[in-house]
Write an enzyme that holds these catalytic residues in place. Structure first.
Site, PDB file in Angstrom:
ATOM      1  N   HIS A  53       1.472   4.373   9.066  1.00  0.00           N
ATOM      2  CA  HIS A  53       1.947   3.815   7.796  1.00  0.00           C
ATOM      3  C   HIS A  53       1.603   4.822   6.697  1.00  0.00           C
ATOM      4  CE1 HIS A  53       1.856   1.055   4.304  1.00  0.00           C
ATOM      5  NE2 HIS A  53       2.542   0.195   5.038  1.00  0.00           N
TER       6      HIS A  53
ATOM      7  N   ASP B  55      -6.966   2.296  11.533  1.00  0.00           N
ATOM      8  CA  ASP B  55      -6.153   1.443  10.674  1.00  0.00           C
ATOM      9  C   ASP B  55      -5.808   0.205  11.498  1.00  0.00           C
ATOM     10  OD1 ASP B  55      -4.149   0.088   9.422  1.00  0.00           O
ATOM     11  OD2 ASP B  55      -2.934   1.849   8.940  1.00  0.00           O
TER      12      ASP B  55
ATOM     13  N   GLN C 229      -2.554  -3.923  11.650  1.00  0.00           N
ATOM     14  CA  GLN C 229      -1.680  -4.685  12.552  1.00  0.00           C
ATOM     15  C   GLN C 229      -2.375  -5.105  13.842  1.00  0.00           C
ATOM     16  OE1 GLN C 229       1.162  -5.808  11.583  1.00  0.00           O
ATOM     17  NE2 GLN C 229       1.524  -4.563   9.763  1.00  0.00           N
TER      18      GLN C 229
ATOM     19  N   LYS D 240      -2.643 -10.136   5.846  1.00  0.00           N
ATOM     20  CA  LYS D 240      -1.881 -10.074   7.098  1.00  0.00           C
ATOM     21  C   LYS D 240      -2.527 -10.947   8.182  1.00  0.00           C
ATOM     22  CE  LYS D 240      -0.383  -5.305   6.208  1.00  0.00           C
ATOM     23  NZ  LYS D 240       1.034  -5.453   5.864  1.00  0.00           N
TER      24      LYS D 240
ATOM     25  N   CYS E 289       7.555   1.738   5.398  1.00  0.00           N
ATOM     26  CA  CYS E 289       6.489   2.649   4.931  1.00  0.00           C
ATOM     27  C   CYS E 289       6.039   3.582   6.047  1.00  0.00           C
ATOM     28  CB  CYS E 289       5.291   1.884   4.374  1.00  0.00           C
ATOM     29  SG  CYS E 289       5.694   0.902   2.938  1.00  0.00           S
TER      30      CYS E 289
HETATM   31  N1  PLP Z   1      -1.383   0.184   7.789  1.00  0.00           N
HETATM   32  C1  PLP Z   1      -0.508  -0.506   8.523  1.00  0.00           C
HETATM   33  C2  PLP Z   1      -0.412  -0.219   9.994  1.00  0.00           C
HETATM   34  C3  PLP Z   1       0.287  -1.473   7.924  1.00  0.00           C
HETATM   35  O1  PLP Z   1       1.164  -2.170   8.659  1.00  0.00           O
HETATM   36  C4  PLP Z   1       0.160  -1.720   6.549  1.00  0.00           C
HETATM   37  C5  PLP Z   1       1.029  -2.697   5.869  1.00  0.00           C
HETATM   38  O2  PLP Z   1       2.046  -3.094   6.353  1.00  0.00           O
HETATM   39  C6  PLP Z   1      -0.791  -1.000   5.828  1.00  0.00           C
HETATM   40  C7  PLP Z   1      -1.545  -0.059   6.488  1.00  0.00           C
HETATM   41  C8  PLP Z   1      -1.001  -1.238   4.373  1.00  0.00           C
HETATM   42  O3  PLP Z   1      -1.436  -2.536   4.167  1.00  0.00           O
HETATM   43  P1  PLP Z   1      -1.646  -3.073   2.677  1.00  0.00           P
HETATM   44  O4  PLP Z   1      -0.348  -2.902   1.977  1.00  0.00           O
HETATM   45  O5  PLP Z   1      -2.045  -4.489   2.861  1.00  0.00           O
HETATM   46  O6  PLP Z   1      -2.714  -2.227   2.095  1.00  0.00           O
END
Ligand code: PLP
Length: 408
Positions: free
Chosen positions: A125, A202, A205, A228, A366
């Site tokens: 992401h 990270d 998910q 999430k 993203c």
């Molecule tokens: N990393 C992953 C794998 C994500 O799916 C997301 C959001 O969809 C993020 C980071 C960023 O999350 P946030 O916008 O809640 O900071």
């Protein structure tokens, strides 16, 4: 699967699922972006503002103490949920993005220098790419990228080849937000440690979909977003190994994070408060504790098994529809399924599905480098939560057939 898991009962706990969209039942398959909230969370959040609201940590009065206790209890719940050794290893943040930026600034600025290397992957992401790019620019370091196979799996051999004594940080998604590919984070952490690098996971998910044990994974940092995993917006956390949190620079500066301030110099609070400058969203953090208690009450293994059956049904169904291309068919696949229908633009497909009451996400999610990797502009993504049903999957599959018909 746990016999007591009854998805109909679970759905009753989520008031929004009773809403109609264009007079149709809402079929919410955009859980990778954010999940809906159960009464257990809404009530706790509501209760903070109705009954106990007062700024935390600095008060001597009753409500401030009650709120502070609830906030610190929530930190303990997060620590227990992730199996952290101690709740002082949990820093409350707003989301995954803030957690990763915290590591990039507070750890990276101190421990990464010219000629050092940071490794990410093609499936990240943007929030696990851009903070490292900026760190590289600030510190004269280099960003290296691990490749993704045509099946959507991380190329572990190529990743191993990127690691050397120059590697300082390896930062990888546990689960791809686009493809649902589950990475072998325990092995990746071992690889990072073998060259003396720290490993950042990270877990945006993965935390909503499976049990997480930071001690068994062995990671140095792990980031996730509360929203999430059924918690309010504005709640998230960073797990960091205590010795690393101790050694890191402060990040944001201001109230709460200090020990003693004078114009001669300032000393800082111990972690985690050292990284929680200013008034935090304590209502959201308290409700994050309620959300994790809620999923733990059901059982993360139960949630994982339920969602795995939905993912399998979706994949089997989509692959049986001529002209559907599934992006990402990793052996180990969780929570999200991305696809394209014939040569129909994902936005067009998404808009037709919307008219059927089906909420999916379309676009690059993203993850533009991953889109470039596959030579596509975007995908349609269905992503699941514990309240989704086999009937909803079938409605999605029928919807895809309908999309095809509309464009034939
Ligand atoms: N990393 C992953 C794998 C994500 O799916 C997301 C959001 O969809 C993020 C980071 C960023 O999350 P946030 O916008 O809640 O900071």
């Amino acid at each position: 699967m746990n016999k007591e898991f009854n998805v109909d009962d679970v759905r009753l706990q989520f008031p929004i699922l009773a809403e109609k969209v264009y007079k149709k039942n809402l079929i919410y398959l955009d859980n990778g972006a954010t999940t809906q909230k159960p009464l257990a969370v809404i009530d706790v959040y509501d209760n903070v503002y109705r009954k106990v609201n007062a700024n935390i940590h600095r008060g001597v009065h009753h409500l401030s103490n009650v709120c502070t206790d609830l906030y610190e209890k929530a930190r303990q719940i997060v620590a227990r949920h992730l199996n952290a050794a101690d709740s002082s290893e949990i820093v409350f943040t707003r989301n995954t993005t803030e957690s990763i930026n915290l590591v990039a600034y507070a750890y990276g600025d101190k421990f990464v220098g010219p000629g050092d290397e940071i490794v990410v992957s093609e499936m990240e992401h943007h929030s696990n790419i851009v903070p490292w790019q900026l760190l590289c620019q600030r510190r004269g370091a280099k960003l290296l990228v691990a490749k993704v196979s045509d099946h959507g799996e991380l190329d572990m051999g190529q990743l191993a080849g990127l690691l050397s004594e120059r590697t300082r940080i390896v930062s990888i998604a546990h689960v791809s937000n686009v493809m649902g590919s589950v990475n072998d984070v325990r092995t990746i952490v071992g690889m990072a440690h073998s060259v003396g690098a720290v490993a950042v996971i990270d877990a945006a998910q993965s935390v909503p979909h499976q049990a997480i044990d930071v001690q068994s994974i062995g990671c140095d940092f792990l980031a996730f977003s509360g929203h999430k995993v059924y918690a309010p917006l504005g709640s998230g956390a960073l797990y960091g190994r205590r010795d690393l949190l101790n050694a890191m620079n402060p990040w944001m500066a201001g109230g709460e994070m200090i020990d003693k301030v004078s114009f001669a110099g300032t000393t800082f609070a111990e972690p985690p408060l050292k990284f929680e400058a200013g008034t935090p969203d304590y209502a959201a953090a308290i409700a994050l504790g309620a959300a994790l208690d809620y999923v733990d009450g059901i059982g993360m293994d139960v949630i994982e098994a339920h969602e795995a059956s939905l993912v399998k049904r979706t994949l089997d169904g989509l692959l049986a529809i001529p002209g559907v291309r599934v992006i990402g068919q990793a052996e180990n696949h969780a929570s999200a399924v991305s696809f394209l229908v014939d040569s129909i633009h994902p936005y067009d497909a998404g808009m037709i599905l919307d008219k059927l009451g089906i909420a999916v996400r379309t676009g690059h999610h993203c993850a533009q480098p991953l889109m470039d990797r596959f030579g596509i502009v975007g995908t349609v993504r269905a992503s699941f939560a514990l309240y989704n049903t086999a009937d909803e999957v079938d409605a999605l599959l029928n919807g895809v057939e309908w999309v095809k018909k509309m464009f034939s």
